[in-house]
Enzyme design. Structure first.
Site, PDB file in Angstrom:
ATOM      1  N   LYS A  80       0.860  -1.184   0.000  1.00 29.98           N
ATOM      2  CA  LYS A  80       0.000   0.000   0.000  1.00 29.98           C
ATOM      3  C   LYS A  80       0.898   1.236   0.000  1.00 29.98           C
ATOM      4  CE  LYS A  80      -4.414   1.180   0.441  1.00 29.98           C
ATOM      5  NZ  LYS A  80      -5.610   0.555  -0.124  1.00 29.98           N
ATOM      6  N   GLY A 186     -23.216   5.154   2.471  1.00 28.03           N
ATOM      7  CA  GLY A 186     -22.263   5.617   1.450  1.00 28.03           C
ATOM      8  C   GLY A 186     -22.683   5.196   0.064  1.00 28.03           C
ATOM      9  N   GLY A 188     -21.276   6.029  -2.958  1.00 27.06           N
ATOM     10  CA  GLY A 188     -20.226   6.459  -3.878  1.00 27.06           C
ATOM     11  C   GLY A 188     -20.130   5.501  -5.055  1.00 27.06           C
ATOM     12  N   VAL A 190     -18.978   2.572  -5.349  1.00 25.24           N
ATOM     13  CA  VAL A 190     -19.403   1.198  -5.075  1.00 25.24           C
ATOM     14  C   VAL A 190     -20.829   1.165  -4.522  1.00 25.24           C
ATOM     15  CG1 VAL A 190     -18.897  -0.907  -3.784  1.00 25.24           C
ATOM     16  CG2 VAL A 190     -17.011   0.507  -4.595  1.00 25.24           C
ATOM     17  N   TYR A 192     -23.439   3.084  -4.589  1.00 29.09           N
ATOM     18  CA  TYR A 192     -24.584   3.381  -5.463  1.00 29.09           C
ATOM     19  C   TYR A 192     -24.895   2.188  -6.369  1.00 29.09           C
ATOM     20  CZ  TYR A 192     -28.005   6.259  -7.791  1.00 29.09           C
ATOM     21  OH  TYR A 192     -29.202   6.758  -8.248  1.00 29.09           O
TER      22      TYR A 192
HETATM   23  P1  NAD Z   1     -16.296   6.799  -2.876  1.00 32.64           P
HETATM   24  O1  NAD Z   1     -15.408   7.849  -2.340  1.00 32.64           O
HETATM   25  O2  NAD Z   1     -16.713   6.830  -4.300  1.00 32.64           O
HETATM   26  O3  NAD Z   1     -17.660   6.743  -2.019  1.00 32.64           O
HETATM   27  C1  NAD Z   1     -17.729   6.929  -0.647  1.00 32.64           C
HETATM   28  C2  NAD Z   1     -19.073   7.544  -0.366  1.00 32.64           C
HETATM   29  O4  NAD Z   1     -19.248   7.626   1.047  1.00 32.64           O
HETATM   30  C3  NAD Z   1     -19.210   8.964  -0.919  1.00 32.64           C
HETATM   31  O5  NAD Z   1     -20.422   9.104  -1.620  1.00 32.64           O
HETATM   32  C4  NAD Z   1     -19.170   9.835   0.333  1.00 32.64           C
HETATM   33  O6  NAD Z   1     -19.909  11.030   0.200  1.00 32.64           O
HETATM   34  C5  NAD Z   1     -19.792   8.906   1.348  1.00 32.64           C
HETATM   35  N1  NAD Z   1     -19.485   9.237   2.742  1.00 32.64           N
HETATM   36  C6  NAD Z   1     -18.385   9.836   3.258  1.00 32.64           C
HETATM   37  N2  NAD Z   1     -18.502   9.982   4.586  1.00 32.64           N
HETATM   38  C7  NAD Z   1     -19.702   9.432   4.911  1.00 32.64           C
HETATM   39  C8  NAD Z   1     -20.399   9.272   6.135  1.00 32.64           C
HETATM   40  N3  NAD Z   1     -19.897   9.697   7.300  1.00 32.64           N
HETATM   41  N4  NAD Z   1     -21.597   8.646   6.121  1.00 32.64           N
HETATM   42  C9  NAD Z   1     -22.137   8.220   4.956  1.00 32.64           C
HETATM   43  N5  NAD Z   1     -21.530   8.371   3.763  1.00 32.64           N
HETATM   44  C10 NAD Z   1     -20.328   8.972   3.743  1.00 32.64           C
HETATM   45  O7  NAD Z   1     -15.607   5.421  -2.505  1.00 32.64           O
HETATM   46  P2  NAD Z   1     -15.890   3.999  -3.146  1.00 32.64           P
HETATM   47  O8  NAD Z   1     -14.926   3.747  -4.225  1.00 32.64           O
HETATM   48  O9  NAD Z   1     -17.342   3.848  -3.398  1.00 32.64           O
HETATM   49  O10 NAD Z   1     -15.470   3.048  -1.930  1.00 32.64           O
HETATM   50  C11 NAD Z   1     -16.304   2.913  -0.803  1.00 32.64           C
HETATM   51  C12 NAD Z   1     -15.561   2.133   0.262  1.00 32.64           C
HETATM   52  O11 NAD Z   1     -15.216   0.845  -0.249  1.00 32.64           O
HETATM   53  C13 NAD Z   1     -14.256   2.763   0.728  1.00 32.64           C
HETATM   54  O12 NAD Z   1     -14.079   2.472   2.092  1.00 32.64           O
HETATM   55  C14 NAD Z   1     -13.200   2.037  -0.091  1.00 32.64           C
HETATM   56  O13 NAD Z   1     -11.948   1.997   0.568  1.00 32.64           O
HETATM   57  C15 NAD Z   1     -13.808   0.652  -0.173  1.00 32.64           C
HETATM   58  N6  NAD Z   1     -13.389  -0.116  -1.353  1.00 32.64           N
HETATM   59  C16 NAD Z   1     -13.597   0.380  -2.589  1.00 32.64           C
HETATM   60  C17 NAD Z   1     -13.209  -0.376  -3.704  1.00 32.64           C
HETATM   61  C18 NAD Z   1     -13.434   0.113  -5.110  1.00 32.64           C
HETATM   62  O14 NAD Z   1     -13.313  -0.661  -6.057  1.00 32.64           O
HETATM   63  N7  NAD Z   1     -13.792   1.369  -5.304  1.00 32.64           N
HETATM   64  C19 NAD Z   1     -12.605  -1.637  -3.527  1.00 32.64           C
HETATM   65  C20 NAD Z   1     -12.434  -2.112  -2.235  1.00 32.64           C
HETATM   66  C21 NAD Z   1     -12.822  -1.347  -1.150  1.00 32.64           C
END
Ligand code: NAD
Length: 352
Positions: A80, A186, A188, A190, A192
């Site tokens: 990482k 959340g 975001g 993922v 959505y």
């Molecule tokens: P993202 O940043 O697109 O979405 C995160 C969402 O959470 C955003 O819409 C944000 O506004 C919201 N958020 C922030 N603080 C919040 C709170 N206190 N309460 C509710 N919502 C809140 O991130 P992502 O890519 O969708 O990833 C989501 C999670 O999954 C993260 O923890 C990330 O590390 C993990 N993850 C993502 C992936 C990937 O492929 N994107 C893979 C493995 C793990």
């Protein structure tokens, strides 16, 4: 700052610190294990108060990547990177920090590791940042253009989360998700997509986010009920899917969560390992986060290993679902928590 005494140090193979006063780069790369192959994991840009916090983060997250990659059946070890966000606004003016210069500097540093660690997009980073890094080094994956580009990993992560929920529901409740209620924290990249898949399967959604735009969209598209940020923990639902933040399963939220199943994308959901046992005592089935959310790294791994294809990703994604099923079955048979069983499997796979 001490490394070996840090509580998150776990016999990491190497820990690298990078500093460039010209670009204000202060970054760490931690390689936890290369037992299964070159280490891989995302690069995070984050504001840390002190470098000790950044070090702790990179140690913890790189270990998590070893476990995740091993459980996904990938020929990759765990690593990482964290880049400490320089103070002040972005921009080329004096006193600001130049984002492109920062990641150019990081790309050069990464290149010096000669493929010991492959990076990808993580929290705080954008596809543009990844292109800047890629201009300096080939040890970058998850790009959205170029010959071997695998694109945005989020839909594959969402697919894995959805399948994990379906599997856990079948195991714990003996039914499908149709008509069940799911709280999603959340919405975001993922979260959505997870909502869209759950809605398509007939589940009822309760959602929260800090972003009002996505909440409005979820209300309109999925008929989702929107609740305040903190109220998501009190939602009376069958399933809770954390897709925003880590450490949200803690002493404060534990008494409030009423779901029968927890399965979501967020990394490091358990604030401390002991919470896993407490969830089980409450009758809640917790699906280990790094197994549930492995879809993204599977997609990226195809690019690193040079054999990216939709069929390869599907095979690996099915494989990790089979692993999750084995974990849940073993947990049901032995009464041991799924997270402890997963940790032990991962440790065995990385020779620890
Ligand atoms: P993202 O940043 O697109 O979405 C995160 C969402 O959470 C955003 O819409 C944000 O506004 C919201 N958020 C922030 N603080 C919040 C709170 N206190 N309460 C509710 N919502 C809140 O991130 P992502 O890519 O969708 O990833 C989501 C999670 O999954 C993260 O923890 C990330 O590390 C993990 N993850 C993502 C992936 C990937 O492929 N994107 C893979 C493995 C793990």
């Amino acid at each position: 700052m001490s490394i070996f005494e840090n509580a998150s140090f776990d016999n990491h193979e190497s820990v690298h610190a990078f500093f460039d006063p010209k670009t204000k780069l202060r970054a760490f790369i931690a390689v936890h294990s290369t037992y299964l192959g070159p280490s891989a994991g995302g690069c995070r840009l984050w504001s840390y108060d002190v470098s000790d916090d950044a070090l702790t983060d990179v140690l913890r997250l790189s270990r998590g990547m070893s476990y995740k990659n091993a459980m996904a059946g990938l020929n990759l070890g765990g690593g990482k990177a964290v880049v400490m966000r320089p103070e002040g606004p972005e921009g080329k003016e004096d006193g600001n920090f130049d984002r492109d210069a920062l990641f150019t500097s990081f790309g050069r540093a990464l290149d010096n590791l000669n493929g010991h660690y492959y990076t990808a997009e993580d929290v705080g980073m954008s596809p543009d940042d990844m292109r800047v890094i890629r201009a300096q080094t080939k040890y970058v994956a998850g790009l959205d253009e170029g010959e071997a580009a695998s694109g945005d990993p989020s839909p594959v992560t969402a697919d894995g989360v959805f399948r994990s929920i379906v599997l856990a529901v079948r195991k714990k409740m003996g039914c499908g998700v149709e008509g069940l209620s799911v709280a999603v924290q959340g919405l975001g990249h993922v979260g959505y997509d997870v909502c869209a898949r759950l809605h398509g399967a007939g589940a009822n959604l309760i959602v929260t986010d800090i972003n009002q735009y996505v909440l409005k969209k979820a209300r309109e598209q999925f008929g989702a009920k929107v609740v305040d940020l903190d109220a998501i923990y009190d939602a009376d639902v069958d399933i809770f899917s954390p897709c925003a933040l880590g450490a949200i399963l803690n002493q404060e939220t534990l008494p409030r969560i009423n779901a029968k199943i927890i399965a979501g994308a967020a990394n490091n959901q358990l604030s401390v390992p002991a919470i896993g046992q407490k969830l089980q005592e409450k009758g809640i089935l917790y699906c280990p986060d790094y197994v549930v959310n492995a879809g993204g790294i599977i997609n990226i791994a195809g690019e690193i290993e040079g054999n990216y294809s939709k069929a390869w990703v599907e095979e690996k994604l099915s494989g990790v679902q089979k692993t999750l099923e084995d974990i849940l079955d073993l947990s049901a048979r032995t009464g041991r928590t799924a997270d402890v069983i997963a940790d032990e499997m991962a440790q065995a796979r990385i020779g620890r």
